[in-house]
Design an enzyme around this catalytic site. Structure first.
Site, short mmCIF file in Angstrom:
data_model
loop_
_atom_site.label_atom_id
_atom_site.label_comp_id
_atom_site.label_asym_id
_atom_site.label_seq_id
_atom_site.Cartn_x
_atom_site.Cartn_y
_atom_site.Cartn_z
CB ALA A 119 -0.88 -0.02 1.25
N GLY A 130 0.75 -5.11 0.81
CA GLY A 130 -0.42 -5.19 -0.06
C GLY A 130 -0.11 -5.80 -1.41
CD GLU A 178 -2.12 -7.74 2.65
OE1 GLU A 178 -1.82 -6.57 2.35
OE2 GLU A 178 -2.76 -8.02 3.68
CD GLU A 212 1.79 -5.72 5.65
OE1 GLU A 212 2.64 -6.62 5.90
OE2 GLU A 212 1.03 -5.75 4.67
C1 HXC Z 1 5.07 4.50 -1.00
C2 HXC Z 1 7.06 3.61 -1.71
C3 HXC Z 1 6.69 2.32 -1.23
C4 HXC Z 1 5.40 2.19 -0.62
C5 HXC Z 1 8.66 2.18 -2.09
N1 HXC Z 1 8.28 3.46 -2.23
N2 HXC Z 1 7.71 1.46 -1.47
N3 HXC Z 1 6.26 4.68 -1.59
N4 HXC Z 1 4.64 3.32 -0.53
N5 HXC Z 1 4.96 1.02 -0.16
C6 HXC Z 1 9.04 4.56 -2.85
C7 HXC Z 1 10.21 5.00 -2.01
O1 HXC Z 1 9.78 5.90 -1.02
C8 HXC Z 1 11.10 5.65 -3.04
O2 HXC Z 1 10.60 6.94 -3.34
C9 HXC Z 1 10.87 4.79 -4.28
O3 HXC Z 1 9.64 4.10 -4.06
C10 HXC Z 1 11.97 3.74 -4.46
O4 HXC Z 1 12.08 3.02 -3.25
P1 HXC Z 1 13.49 2.84 -2.45
O5 HXC Z 1 13.14 2.55 -1.05
O6 HXC Z 1 14.39 3.99 -2.72
O7 HXC Z 1 14.05 1.55 -3.18
P2 HXC Z 1 15.01 0.44 -2.57
O8 HXC Z 1 16.09 1.06 -1.75
O9 HXC Z 1 15.39 -0.41 -3.73
O10 HXC Z 1 14.10 -0.40 -1.56
C11 HXC Z 1 13.03 -1.17 -2.05
C12 HXC Z 1 12.10 -1.62 -0.87
C13 HXC Z 1 11.67 -0.38 -0.05
C14 HXC Z 1 12.86 -2.60 -0.01
C15 HXC Z 1 10.92 -2.31 -1.50
O11 HXC Z 1 11.17 0.62 -0.95
C16 HXC Z 1 10.60 -0.68 0.96
O12 HXC Z 1 10.85 -1.26 2.01
N6 HXC Z 1 9.36 -0.25 0.69
C17 HXC Z 1 8.25 -0.37 1.60
C18 HXC Z 1 7.71 -1.76 1.61
C19 HXC Z 1 6.59 -1.92 2.64
O13 HXC Z 1 6.78 -1.66 3.84
N7 HXC Z 1 5.38 -2.33 2.20
C20 HXC Z 1 4.24 -2.49 3.05
C21 HXC Z 1 3.40 -1.25 3.06
S1 HXC Z 1 2.04 -1.39 4.20
P3 HXC Z 1 11.59 8.20 -3.46
O14 HXC Z 1 10.65 9.36 -3.64
O15 HXC Z 1 12.39 8.23 -2.23
O16 HXC Z 1 12.40 7.90 -4.69
C22 HXC Z 1 0.88 -2.31 3.39
C23 HXC Z 1 -0.42 -2.51 4.13
C24 HXC Z 1 -1.52 -3.07 3.22
O17 HXC Z 1 1.09 -2.74 2.31
C25 HXC Z 1 -2.88 -2.97 3.86
C26 HXC Z 1 -3.47 -1.61 3.86
C27 HXC Z 1 -4.86 -1.52 4.41
#
Ligand code: HXC
Length: 259
Positions: A66, A111, A114, A134
């Site tokens: 998400a 997400g 999922e 998460e």
């Molecule tokens: C918003 C995101 C994002 C996300 C990555 N980005 N994941 N933005 N939401 N989920 C953005 C980063 O901020 C960054 O933007 C760009 O994408 C590239 O990501 P980097 O982190 O620079 O890349 P990298 O170093 O290669 O790392 C990749 C990664 C990391 C390991 C996947 O991005 C990461 O941990 N992302 C979050 C993953 C996560 O926690 N997902 C769960 C979300 S909660 P900029 O502007 O800096 O370039 C969820 C709940 C679902 O899903 C249910 C809801 C009701």
């Protein structure tokens, strides 16, 4: 039906949907959810669409979850609504009367994992990574991860992933039953398409009834078996069944008409 956040391409009865926000690793924001809702509305009703492949734009991500920027502004009530909205959509994908393949081309996290789990089958590029991170954000999954992951890989393995938030390789995801196949990244769409073509060469009514029957696998066994028997009876009333059995007797390939 092109919308920039979700690309749509229909060829030979197969709709290819591409989540298109590669600059944020295809994070699922409200626009992506809305576009997916509209796409599945069409997929359910458009007879031209017979199967679906869902993938992400670029080489890095299927969907990294998400959109965290969007999530961070929600209060409890809106968080609950958001989870229910995504769950309804993912449920609709899982119950789709046409086969849906997730072609996981990179990160499938939170997400994104999922979403892949809501698809009927998952093909992964050898470069893909999976996880439910998460817990690292002080959250829990909200689009079905605590339920579908348990059903797919078992409670112990699901808890291991959920409690640590660790990312696993495509190979490990295959070992634990989270994905059906791991293929070289440059062959991912080709393999997903070949799989769907095989499915689409079978009796279309039987394929549809199979998807219905397997959706009943979440019911208690007795109810699921009753549903299977009803659908089995329905299959016997089709022209496809008559054609399939006749073709077998006559030692020829069946010509199914989907009736
Ligand atoms: C918003 C995101 C994002 C996300 C990555 N980005 N994941 N933005 N939401 N989920 C953005 C980063 O901020 C960054 O933007 C760009 O994408 C590239 O990501 P980097 O982190 O620079 O890349 P990298 O170093 O290669 O790392 C990749 C990664 C990391 C390991 C996947 O991005 C990461 O941990 N992302 C979050 C993953 C996560 O926690 N997902 C769960 C979300 S909660 P900029 O502007 O800096 O370039 C969820 C709940 C679902 O899903 C249910 C809801 C009701």
């Amino acid at each position: 039906m092109n919308n920039t956040t979700l690309l749509w391409e229909l060829s030979e009865g197969i709709a290819l949907l591409v989540i298109n926000r590669p600059e944020v690793l295809n994070a699922l924001n409200g626009q992506v959810l809305e576009a997916l809702e509209a796409a599945f509305e069409r997929i359910y009703t458009d007879p031209e669409v017979r199967g679906v492949i869902l993938t992400g734009a670029g080489e890095k991500a299927f969907a990294a979850g998400a959109d965290i920027a969007e999530l961070s502004g929600l209060d409890a009530l809106r968080g609950w609504e958001q989870a229910r909205r995504g769950q309804r959509l993912f449920d609709r994908i899982e119950r789709c009367p046409k086969p849906v393949v997730a072609a996981v081309n990179g990160y499938a996290l939170g997400g994104g994992c999922e979403l892949a789990m809501a698809c009927h089958v998952r093909f992964a590029a050898d470069t893909a990574q999976f996880g439910q991170p998460e817990v690292n954000l002080g959250l829990i999954p909200g689009y079905g991860g605590t339920q579908r992951l348990v059903r797919l890989v078992g409670r112990g393995r699901a808890l291991e992933l959920l409690l640590t938030g660790e990312r696993i390789s495509a190979e490990r995801a295959y070992q634990i039953g989270l994905v059906n196949r791991v293929v070289p990244a440059d062959r991912l769409l080709e393999e997903a398409r070949a799989f769907l073509k095989t499915v689409l060469s079978k009796g279309p009514v039987a394929v549809r009834l199979l998807l219905e029957a397997v959706a009943a696998a979440d019911l208690p066994l007795e109810a699921g078996l009753a549903r299977e028997a009803e659908l089995f009876g329905l299959a016997m009333a089709t022209e496809d069944f008559r054609e399939g059995t006749r073709a077998f007797m006559e030692k020829r390939k069946p010509v199914f008409r989907g009736r």
